[in-house]
Write a protein that holds these residues in place. Sequence first.
Motif, mmCIF file in Angstrom:
data_model
loop_
_atom_site.group_PDB
_atom_site.id
_atom_site.type_symbol
_atom_site.label_atom_id
_atom_site.label_comp_id
_atom_site.label_asym_id
_atom_site.label_seq_id
_atom_site.Cartn_x
_atom_site.Cartn_y
_atom_site.Cartn_z
ATOM 1 N N VAL A 34 -58.323 76.969 55.041
ATOM 2 C CA VAL A 34 -59.002 77.294 56.583
ATOM 3 C C VAL A 34 -58.829 78.507 56.911
ATOM 4 O O VAL A 34 -57.621 78.928 57.264
ATOM 5 N N ASP A 35 -59.791 79.209 57.238
ATOM 6 C CA ASP A 35 -59.946 80.445 57.916
ATOM 7 C C ASP A 35 -60.858 80.677 59.095
ATOM 8 O O ASP A 35 -61.582 79.651 59.280
ATOM 9 N N GLU A 36 -61.104 81.854 59.615
ATOM 10 C CA GLU A 36 -62.086 82.006 60.739
ATOM 11 C C GLU A 36 -63.486 81.587 60.393
ATOM 12 O O GLU A 36 -64.232 81.137 61.306
ATOM 13 N N ASP A 37 -63.815 81.508 59.264
ATOM 14 C CA ASP A 37 -65.036 81.133 58.854
ATOM 15 C C ASP A 37 -65.355 79.781 58.431
ATOM 16 O O ASP A 37 -66.476 79.138 57.969
ATOM 17 N N ALA A 38 -64.322 79.055 58.428
ATOM 18 C CA ALA A 38 -64.223 77.704 57.917
ATOM 19 C C ALA A 38 -64.482 76.587 58.710
ATOM 20 O O ALA A 38 -64.708 75.373 58.670
ATOM 21 N N HIS A 39 -64.641 76.869 60.135
ATOM 22 C CA HIS A 39 -64.951 75.869 61.272
ATOM 23 C C HIS A 39 -65.289 76.548 62.530
ATOM 24 O O HIS A 39 -65.260 77.617 62.774
ATOM 25 N N ILE A 40 -65.879 75.575 63.170
ATOM 26 C CA ILE A 40 -66.109 75.890 64.923
ATOM 27 C C ILE A 40 -64.908 75.692 65.637
ATOM 28 O O ILE A 40 -64.180 74.876 65.043
ATOM 29 N N ASP A 41 -65.054 76.339 66.695
ATOM 30 C CA ASP A 41 -63.819 75.920 67.621
ATOM 31 C C ASP A 41 -64.059 74.681 68.322
ATOM 32 O O ASP A 41 -65.260 74.052 68.417
ATOM 33 N N VAL A 42 -62.910 73.957 68.867
ATOM 34 C CA VAL A 42 -62.978 72.737 69.528
ATOM 35 C C VAL A 42 -64.017 72.759 70.522
ATOM 36 O O VAL A 42 -64.918 71.675 70.696
ATOM 37 N N ALA A 43 -64.024 73.795 71.407
ATOM 38 C CA ALA A 43 -64.897 73.832 72.633
ATOM 39 C C ALA A 43 -66.332 73.691 71.873
ATOM 40 O O ALA A 43 -67.350 73.019 72.780
ATOM 41 N N GLU A 44 -66.733 74.186 71.031
ATOM 42 C CA GLU A 44 -68.114 74.230 70.471
ATOM 43 C C GLU A 44 -68.337 72.826 69.827
ATOM 44 O O GLU A 44 -69.322 72.147 70.008
#
Length: 168
Positions: A64-74
């Motif tokens: 998991v890195d910055e490109d692997a997911h959206i943030d919780v708010a999104e």
Amino acid sequence: RPNANGQQTSNDASNNLNGNALNADVTEDNLAPEFDDPATQCVLVLKEMYGSTTIEGTNGSHEVDEDAHIDVAEGKILWQLTKALRPQQTLEIGFGCGFASLFMMGAMMENGFGTHTSIEHDQRTTWNGAGIRQIERLGAEHMFELIEEPAGLALAPPLSPSRSFAAG
């Protein structure tokens, strides 16, 4: 600091996400306070995903890195929009580890209907099947379709007669 399974705790995992909006521990309470039932399987799977530095897939694991997911708010916005708009079908280009898909599918499960389609040409190779495995963990294979083609080919006319995506 690693836990007993060698995975980093959620504090460490969020610090490794390089600027994403995970500034605090992801807990059931702060992940889903607006959701009708924060104990749903979807929220529990998402909580575990956000708290880990690797996501297990069908062909190994994916870091998991910055490109692997959206943030919780999104993700919450996706959940709320899907819940409110009540779509019969959603389409996502880029599936990755499945974070966005799980937020939308969780809302569909609360709505009691809907199907979700993701287009990801390298899900089983680059992503090691990480997104597929999360859909399986959710038990939502019956409402999910993965198109394993480049998006340009998957969406280029003419679409197969059995596959169409309506806007609006």
